[in-house]
Scaffold this motif. Structure first.
Motif, PDB file in Angstrom:
ATOM      1  N   TRP A  87       0.820  -1.208  -0.081  1.00 48.71           N
ATOM      2  CA  TRP A  87      -0.076  -0.228   0.012  1.00 48.71           C
ATOM      3  C   TRP A  87       0.586   1.362   0.049  1.00 48.71           C
ATOM      4  O   TRP A  87       0.286   2.333  -0.162  1.00 48.71           O
ATOM      5  CB  TRP A  87      -1.128   0.209   1.260  1.00 48.71           C
ATOM      6  CG  TRP A  87      -2.273  -0.696   1.003  1.00 48.71           C
ATOM      7  CD1 TRP A  87      -2.331  -2.024   1.573  1.00 48.71           C
ATOM      8  CD2 TRP A  87      -3.467  -0.399   0.267  1.00 48.71           C
ATOM      9  NE1 TRP A  87      -3.630  -2.473   1.052  1.00 48.71           N
ATOM     10  CE2 TRP A  87      -4.194  -1.473   0.533  1.00 48.71           C
ATOM     11  CE3 TRP A  87      -3.594   1.189  -0.216  1.00 48.71           C
ATOM     12  CZ2 TRP A  87      -5.513  -1.226  -0.041  1.00 48.71           C
ATOM     13  CZ3 TRP A  87      -5.123   0.827  -0.571  1.00 48.71           C
ATOM     14  CH2 TRP A  87      -6.052  -0.090  -0.604  1.00 48.71           C
ATOM     15  N   TRP A  88       2.119   1.292   0.190  1.00 46.23           N
ATOM     16  CA  TRP A  88       2.921   2.203   0.378  1.00 46.23           C
ATOM     17  C   TRP A  88       3.029   3.427  -0.731  1.00 46.23           C
ATOM     18  O   TRP A  88       2.727   4.592  -0.683  1.00 46.23           O
ATOM     19  CB  TRP A  88       4.397   2.044   0.764  1.00 46.23           C
ATOM     20  CG  TRP A  88       5.368   2.963   0.726  1.00 46.23           C
ATOM     21  CD1 TRP A  88       6.347   3.308   0.243  1.00 46.23           C
ATOM     22  CD2 TRP A  88       5.483   3.838   2.004  1.00 46.23           C
ATOM     23  NE1 TRP A  88       6.881   4.417   0.848  1.00 46.23           N
ATOM     24  CE2 TRP A  88       6.480   4.626   1.921  1.00 46.23           C
ATOM     25  CE3 TRP A  88       4.648   4.001   3.242  1.00 46.23           C
ATOM     26  CZ2 TRP A  88       6.758   5.810   2.835  1.00 46.23           C
ATOM     27  CZ3 TRP A  88       4.903   5.202   4.100  1.00 46.23           C
ATOM     28  CH2 TRP A  88       6.190   5.971   3.985  1.00 46.23           C
ATOM     29  N   PRO A  89       3.139   2.802  -1.997  1.00 44.24           N
ATOM     30  CA  PRO A  89       3.004   4.048  -3.024  1.00 44.24           C
ATOM     31  C   PRO A  89       1.518   4.508  -3.020  1.00 44.24           C
ATOM     32  O   PRO A  89       1.515   5.745  -3.357  1.00 44.24           O
ATOM     33  CB  PRO A  89       3.173   3.048  -4.361  1.00 44.24           C
ATOM     34  CG  PRO A  89       4.099   2.140  -3.831  1.00 44.24           C
ATOM     35  CD  PRO A  89       3.325   1.678  -2.543  1.00 44.24           C
ATOM     36  N   TYR A  90       0.571   3.701  -2.868  1.00 41.06           N
ATOM     37  CA  TYR A  90      -0.775   4.216  -2.967  1.00 41.06           C
ATOM     38  C   TYR A  90      -1.196   5.218  -1.965  1.00 41.06           C
ATOM     39  O   TYR A  90      -1.715   6.025  -2.366  1.00 41.06           O
ATOM     40  CB  TYR A  90      -1.843   2.743  -3.174  1.00 41.06           C
ATOM     41  CG  TYR A  90      -3.237   3.191  -3.868  1.00 41.06           C
ATOM     42  CD1 TYR A  90      -3.152   2.886  -4.719  1.00 41.06           C
ATOM     43  CD2 TYR A  90      -4.063   3.491  -2.928  1.00 41.06           C
ATOM     44  CE1 TYR A  90      -4.573   3.057  -5.437  1.00 41.06           C
ATOM     45  CE2 TYR A  90      -5.162   4.080  -3.352  1.00 41.06           C
ATOM     46  CZ  TYR A  90      -5.530   3.741  -4.710  1.00 41.06           C
ATOM     47  OH  TYR A  90      -6.698   4.049  -5.196  1.00 41.06           O
ATOM     48  N   VAL A  91      -0.825   4.718  -0.838  1.00 40.56           N
ATOM     49  CA  VAL A  91      -1.307   5.987   0.462  1.00 40.56           C
ATOM     50  C   VAL A  91      -0.307   7.251   0.145  1.00 40.56           C
ATOM     51  O   VAL A  91      -0.947   8.410   0.355  1.00 40.56           O
ATOM     52  CB  VAL A  91      -1.039   5.491   1.813  1.00 40.56           C
ATOM     53  CG1 VAL A  91      -1.887   4.260   1.828  1.00 40.56           C
ATOM     54  CG2 VAL A  91       0.310   4.906   2.225  1.00 40.56           C
ATOM     55  N   ASN A  92       0.893   7.205  -0.318  1.00 40.58           N
ATOM     56  CA  ASN A  92       1.736   8.580  -0.461  1.00 40.58           C
ATOM     57  C   ASN A  92       1.075   9.056  -1.710  1.00 40.58           C
ATOM     58  O   ASN A  92       0.913  10.377  -1.683  1.00 40.58           O
ATOM     59  CB  ASN A  92       3.079   8.178  -0.943  1.00 40.58           C
ATOM     60  CG  ASN A  92       3.969   7.794   0.476  1.00 40.58           C
ATOM     61  OD1 ASN A  92       4.264   8.889   1.199  1.00 40.58           O
ATOM     62  ND2 ASN A  92       3.969   6.746   0.850  1.00 40.58           N
ATOM     63  N   ALA A  93       0.619   8.442  -2.834  1.00 39.19           N
ATOM     64  CA  ALA A  93      -0.188   9.026  -3.966  1.00 39.19           C
ATOM     65  C   ALA A  93      -1.463   9.842  -3.536  1.00 39.19           C
ATOM     66  O   ALA A  93      -1.801  10.581  -3.890  1.00 39.19           O
ATOM     67  CB  ALA A  93      -0.199   8.112  -5.094  1.00 39.19           C
ATOM     68  N   GLN A  94      -2.249   9.056  -2.748  1.00 37.60           N
ATOM     69  CA  GLN A  94      -3.466   9.585  -2.115  1.00 37.60           C
ATOM     70  C   GLN A  94      -3.264  11.002  -1.341  1.00 37.60           C
ATOM     71  O   GLN A  94      -3.976  11.945  -1.484  1.00 37.60           O
ATOM     72  CB  GLN A  94      -4.200   8.679  -1.216  1.00 37.60           C
ATOM     73  CG  GLN A  94      -5.569   8.926  -0.672  1.00 37.60           C
ATOM     74  CD  GLN A  94      -6.378   9.319  -1.791  1.00 37.60           C
ATOM     75  OE1 GLN A  94      -6.222   8.769  -3.014  1.00 37.60           O
ATOM     76  NE2 GLN A  94      -7.760   9.676  -1.604  1.00 37.60           N
ATOM     77  N   LEU A  95      -2.256  11.116  -0.454  1.00 45.77           N
ATOM     78  CA  LEU A  95      -1.928  12.049   0.232  1.00 45.77           C
ATOM     79  C   LEU A  95      -1.465  13.316  -0.657  1.00 45.77           C
ATOM     80  O   LEU A  95      -1.798  14.398  -0.426  1.00 45.77           O
ATOM     81  CB  LEU A  95      -0.845  11.798   1.494  1.00 45.77           C
ATOM     82  CG  LEU A  95      -0.507  13.044   2.176  1.00 45.77           C
ATOM     83  CD1 LEU A  95      -1.652  13.746   2.802  1.00 45.77           C
ATOM     84  CD2 LEU A  95       0.630  12.593   3.427  1.00 45.77           C
ATOM     85  N   ALA A  96      -0.617  12.771  -1.641  1.00 45.28           N
ATOM     86  CA  ALA A  96      -0.425  14.034  -2.432  1.00 45.28           C
ATOM     87  C   ALA A  96      -1.438  14.436  -3.130  1.00 45.28           C
ATOM     88  O   ALA A  96      -1.598  15.887  -3.469  1.00 45.28           O
ATOM     89  CB  ALA A  96       0.642  13.294  -3.608  1.00 45.28           C
ATOM     90  N   PHE A  97      -2.292  13.647  -3.525  1.00 43.97           N
ATOM     91  CA  PHE A  97      -3.692  14.135  -4.339  1.00 43.97           C
ATOM     92  C   PHE A  97      -4.464  15.031  -3.629  1.00 43.97           C
ATOM     93  O   PHE A  97      -4.833  16.213  -4.033  1.00 43.97           O
ATOM     94  CB  PHE A  97      -4.077  13.092  -4.961  1.00 43.97           C
ATOM     95  CG  PHE A  97      -5.814  13.460  -5.251  1.00 43.97           C
ATOM     96  CD1 PHE A  97      -5.826  13.759  -6.378  1.00 43.97           C
ATOM     97  CD2 PHE A  97      -6.792  12.724  -4.508  1.00 43.97           C
ATOM     98  CE1 PHE A  97      -7.346  14.283  -6.792  1.00 43.97           C
ATOM     99  CE2 PHE A  97      -8.157  12.783  -5.073  1.00 43.97           C
ATOM    100  CZ  PHE A  97      -8.253  13.475  -6.183  1.00 43.97           C
ATOM    101  N   VAL A  98      -4.827  14.754  -2.430  1.00 45.73           N
ATOM    102  CA  VAL A  98      -5.527  15.500  -1.521  1.00 45.73           C
ATOM    103  C   VAL A  98      -5.005  16.808  -1.019  1.00 45.73           C
ATOM    104  O   VAL A  98      -5.686  17.811  -1.070  1.00 45.73           O
ATOM    105  CB  VAL A  98      -6.035  14.555  -0.249  1.00 45.73           C
ATOM    106  CG1 VAL A  98      -7.018  13.531  -0.874  1.00 45.73           C
ATOM    107  CG2 VAL A  98      -5.276  14.121   0.767  1.00 45.73           C
ATOM    108  N   ALA A  99      -3.594  16.832  -0.805  1.00 45.39           N
ATOM    109  CA  ALA A  99      -3.020  17.839  -0.510  1.00 45.39           C
ATOM    110  C   ALA A  99      -2.961  19.026  -1.589  1.00 45.39           C
ATOM    111  O   ALA A  99      -3.009  20.224  -1.485  1.00 45.39           O
ATOM    112  CB  ALA A  99      -1.611  17.463   0.135  1.00 45.39           C
ATOM    113  N   GLY A 100      -2.820  18.272  -2.952  1.00 44.32           N
ATOM    114  CA  GLY A 100      -2.867  19.170  -3.862  1.00 44.32           C
ATOM    115  C   GLY A 100      -4.203  19.970  -4.161  1.00 44.32           C
ATOM    116  O   GLY A 100      -4.285  21.021  -4.665  1.00 44.32           O
TER     117      GLY A 100
END
Length: 955
Positions: A87-100
């Motif tokens: 899940w590591w790549p996915y959760v980092n991508a999700q945080l990047a998305f919502v912070a963006g």
């Protein structure tokens, strides 16, 4: 309610259904379901990711508070996951998305920093064969796009385009629509920066195909339509001006606001953009047909309950629209309405808000229009106050500040208030280095400066009118050659500071880049006509896109501006940097004229003067017969006949060139030469048998004309000699791009010992007219220059020539030169394997000139090496200037194409004239060229096309 795995499988379909329908009740159900699951297991990563997705969708549409919850939920998902976990790549991508997404709505740079950090982690952690790679990339693309939009880094948008293309190539059909939307948006953003037509065409195609397959009520339909609107508008403005693109943009925008009445926070911005489009359509067609609809749309944007913090920005656009309608319909009441609306917009911004400058600017314009109608001096005074404040804003967009300063200057000039006009023009000239800051792309710098061509000349004209010729010299020095000071790393650059305080220089550069922010887009080029002065600002706003934030974190931008000023002050405390980023003073420049006089020939729409500068005094010489418009017409005609000859013209084209030159010589003598020579006699002392040493420094269209050849050579030779009715008979002429350049050339020490010289000779090249006299020219140069190294044939490569330039103090080029009238920085010498351009030379040799003390002589026996561009005449962007700026003390170049036989003869005579006391001395270059040209002139007095092209630049 389902439980366990069944429950999370039910959440995702609800999100998909919402995307297809826009029914927010589906999001409410999905959120409730996800929260129930987390009660049983607060650390379920899949549920945390799903919940953060639901929350960010709600935050984008109706409840901004949900964005905070979305970020917190995504942060929790990363906290319960470790590197190596699937899940590591996915959760980092999700945080990047919502912070963006939160950054898009609040413009807090800290959010973008978080988004970028986690996007980098996610992209690096997900392998190319990972089945979840596409899901990860989809969440990260927008972060890189936002990074480009905020900081202007081209690498970010290239990354976003590359990731979007990879998503599009994915076999997963569920991602096809998202990929098109992402790629279209990124391509539009890159086009704004680079101007590549293929990007904008591809973006439009992706938008159209995506809309064709998207459900009618899809939640992203408005956004994709918005991208299509901006893409069409950009192509209309920047590429071919096809009105079909403008018409389609209006129709698409009209469908968006009509078909999607409940599109949340985006609605107010889309309404505002639609109103702007309608105004632009009216201006383009010179018709008020759509203005009523435009103003209704703008008012609805202002009154929208979702306008929020953007309301004041929408009021600015409404004030613009009201003013344009009032001007087109000659309605005084409408002008007052625009003033009232502008005042309301102004009250919506705090003193340190970045958009306050924009509100001040439009309010100043509205007040001035009201003054022109009612002639109330209070309105004009108020307008000046607005513009003065706008142009002085530390946090306002530099383009808005420049517009305000120029409007202020125009109003003062029309009122014939010399002191006020000088103040305003001085403010505008002072903004030029920021307008074309070194962090911007070169094409953007050139476009920005082209939009304010002639500004320095206008400023100098009012300095002379105010009785301050010294100030006129300073303004011409500051307002011209901005690109050289940026690209060649001279006075206003950070390179010298970096040598002694690298950390401070880096911090200054970063602060300036952040202040520029998203201003890395091109200036909008619009046709002249009623309303376009206001329409430009409106259109620039519309081109920002449907999600363009009208405001940023005002406090952050204010703190950044204060930090910039603190850093500049710190730099000026460094020993030897007291004048860091200060323009040179007249006292600093005056010593450049030792031994003669510099003549700055300035033409502007207000007045024309020659400013004669000697080591002892400065004098303004009025030139009442020199019309700026006529100078532009003469320059345009001269460039046209040159182009016709160089593109293979026959006898008729060569006759036209001859006739144009003869006419130019007489006109230049009557309007400039005679008055200047009389002034030189007075200042320097007139002795019949002695000629004055003069450095010509023309401005504007005069930079493209042969001032040194002015005279009535058509008169009988004996009469012309007796009456000395030519500049050649009265002066030994050189040119200088600026007094700073002349001062640097004087200060550069000449290399000791015999010259280390090389020559390039290319008489034949594929696709070029043969130059049969090149071999004769090289033999002549070799006979005068011992040890001359010759690069010809396959050895005359770009790399070989650059290396030779670094190792030799003299250089001679006998080859073809090319000039691009629209892109002068593309001017180049043609070599066997390619082109050696202005920027190639400047960038490679700038470091050498500082470390090795420069070089001595460069002789460019090639066509058009001393001719600049039509749109940037004051920048002196040509090969001759490039070599001098890079360290060559003396440079000889050509203002137009010359006969290679004549070029060979002149070269032979010049090198013979460089010998003094048995050794070669480059300091004889100006006189040696003068004598060599005089020989050709005596043989062909009535053929200036043969002898007037070659010019000397240097001390």
């Amino acid at each position: 309610m389902p439980s366990g795995e069944e429950a999370i499988e039910a959440v995702d379909p609800l999100i998909v259904a919402y995307n297809d329908s826009g029914d927010e009740s589906l999001l409410v159900r999905a959120e409730s379901m996800a929260r129930n699951l987390l009660v049983a297991d607060p650390s379920r990563v899949d549920v945390l990711v799903a919940l953060s997705t639901v929350l960010v969708l709600r935050g984008r549409t109706s409840d901004p508070a949900c964005l905070d919850a979305a970020v917190a939920t995504a942060e929790k998902a990363t906290a319960v996951t470790t590197p190596g976990d699937p899940w590591w790549p996915y959760v980092n991508a999700q945080l990047a998305f919502v912070a963006g997404v939160r950054f898009e709505h609040r413009r807090e740079v800290s959010d973008l920093s978080v988004a970028r950090r986690h996007a980098d982690v996610a992209v690096a952690a997900v392998g190319e064969g990972d089945p979840g790679r596409t899901d990860v990339l989809i969440r990260c693309v927008n972060v890189y796009r936002l990074g480009f939009e905020r900081f202007g880094r081209l690498a970010d948008i290239d990354t976003a385009v590359g990731l979007s293309r990879e998503i599009q190539r994915s076999a997963d059909p569920d991602h096809a629509l998202t990929a098109r939307q992402l790629l279209a948006h990124c391509l539009v953003m890159r086009f704004i920066r680079t101007g590549g037509p293929s990007d904008i065409d591809e973006a439009i195609e992706h938008c159209r195909r995506g809309l064709a397959t998207m459900p009618d009520r899809h939640v992203d339909r408005a956004a994709l339509n918005g991208v299509l609107v901006i893409a069409l508008l950009q192509r209309w403005v920047s590429v071919d001006g096809d009105d079909a693109d403008l018409h389609e943009a209006v129709q698409v925008s009209r469908r968006v606001v009509a078909d999607l009445p409940n599109i949340g926070m985006v609605r107010a911005q889309l309404l505002a953009t639609h109103g702007i489009l309608l105004v632009v359509h009216s201006l383009s067609s010179n018709s008020s047909l759509h203005l009523d609809e435009a103003i209704r749309s703008a008012r609805e944007a202002v009154d929208s309950p979702t306008a929020g913090t953007q309301r004041a920005g929408h009021l600015i656009s409404l004030a613009h629209s009201l003013l344009i309608r009032a001007r087109m319909s000659s309605d005084p009441a409408g002008v007052s309405d625009a003033v009232t609306t502008g005042m309301a917009a102004l009250t919506g911004f705090s003193p340190g808000h970045p958009d306050r400058a924009r509100a001040l600017n439009v309010l100043g314009t509205a007040l001035r229009v009201r003054y022109l109608i009612g002639h109330d001096p209070a309105d004009l005074d108020a307008a000046v106050g607005m513009w003065r404040s706008s142009s002085a804003s530390r946090v306002g967009a530099i383009q808005i500040r420049m517009t305000a300063a120029r409007s202020w200057a125009q109003a003062a000039a029309e009122a014939d208030d010399a002191e006020l006009a000088l103040e305003a023009y001085g403010r505008a000239v002072g903004l030029l280095p920021l307008l074309a800051w070194r962090g911007l792309d070169r094409a953007v710098q050139e476009n920005r400066l082209a939009a304010v061509t002639g500004l320095a000349g206008d400023a100098a004209a009012w300095a002379v009118a105010a009785g301050r010729p010294e100030r006129a010299v300073e303004l011409l020095e500051q307002g011209r050659q901005v690109l050289w000071s940026q690209a060649l790393q001279t006075r206003s650059d950070l390179s010298e500071l970096a040598a002694v305080a690298p950390a401070l220089a880096d911090e200054l550069d970063r602060a300036r880049r952040e202040l520029d922010g998203a201003e890395a887009s091109q200036l909008v080029e619009l046709p002249a006509g009623p309303g376009w002065d206001v329409g430009r600002d409106l259109l620039t706003s519309a081109l920002g896109g449907p999600y363009r934030a009208e405001t940023e974190d005002a406090g952050h931008r204010r703190r950044l501006a204060e930090r910039w000023e603190d850093l500049v002050a710190e730099a000026r405390r460094q020993p030897g940097f007291e004048n860091f980023l200060h323009p040179p003073s007249f006292a600093t420049l005056q010593p450049a004229t030792a031994g003669g006089a510099a003549v700055l020939v300035n033409t502007s729409r207000w007045r024309s003067d020659a400013i004669v500068v000697t080591a002892d005094e400065v004098r303004a010489v009025p030139l009442p017969w020199l019309s700026h418009d006529m100078a532009q017409q003469r320059a345009a005609a001269f460039l046209e006949v040159q182009r016709a000859v160089e593109e293979g013209g026959g006898p008729a084209e060569r006759v036209a060139l001859h006739q144009t030159l003869v006419s130019l010589q007489r006109w230049l003598w009557d309007t400039v030469g005679e008055s200047v020579c009389a002034a030189l006699d007075d200042v320097l002392g007139g002795v019949p048998d002695r000629r004055h040493r003069v450095w010509w420094c023309p401005t504007g269209p005069l930079t493209m004309l042969p001032l040194h050849a002015a005279g009535r050579f058509g008169a009988r030779e004996s009469l012309a000699a007796k009456r000395r009715i030519s500049i050649a008979a009265r002066c030994v002429s050189s040119y200088t791009p600026s007094l700073s350049a002349l001062l640097r050339a004087r200060a550069t020490p000449a290399p000791s010992g015999p010259p280390r010289a090389f020559a390039v000779g290319l008489g034949t090249l594929p696709g070029e007219v043969p130059l049969p006299a090149v071999s004769d020219e090289l033999r002549a140069v070799s006979s005068h220059v011992p040890g001359l190294r010759v690069l010809s044939g396959r050895s005359a490569t770009v790399a070989g020539v650059l290396t030779a330039l670094e190792r030799h103090s003299w250089a001679h080029f006998a080859c073809h030169g090319t000039q691009d009238f629209k892109r002068p920085s593309a001017a180049a010498l043609r070599l066997v394997d390619g082109r050696l351009s202005v920027l190639d030379l400047a960038g490679r040799l700038a470091a050498r000139s500082r470390s090795a003390g420069g070089a001595d002589l460069a002789y460019l026996s090639a066509c058009r090496t001393a001719a600049g561009g039509r749109d940037l005449p004051d920048e002196a962007i040509h090969l001759t200037a490039a070599l001098q700026m890079a360290g060559f003390r003396h440079v000889i170049g050509s203002q137009w194409a010359v006969s290679d036989r004549v070029a060979a003869q002149v070269a032979d005579d010049v090198y013979a004239g460089l010998k003094a006391g048995g050794r070669l001395d480059a300091d004889n270059a100006a006189l040696a060229l003068d004598k060599a040209i005089d020989r050709v002139r005596r043989e062909h007095p009535d053929r200036p096309e043969l002898w007037a092209a070659l010019v000397h630049t240097g001390p």
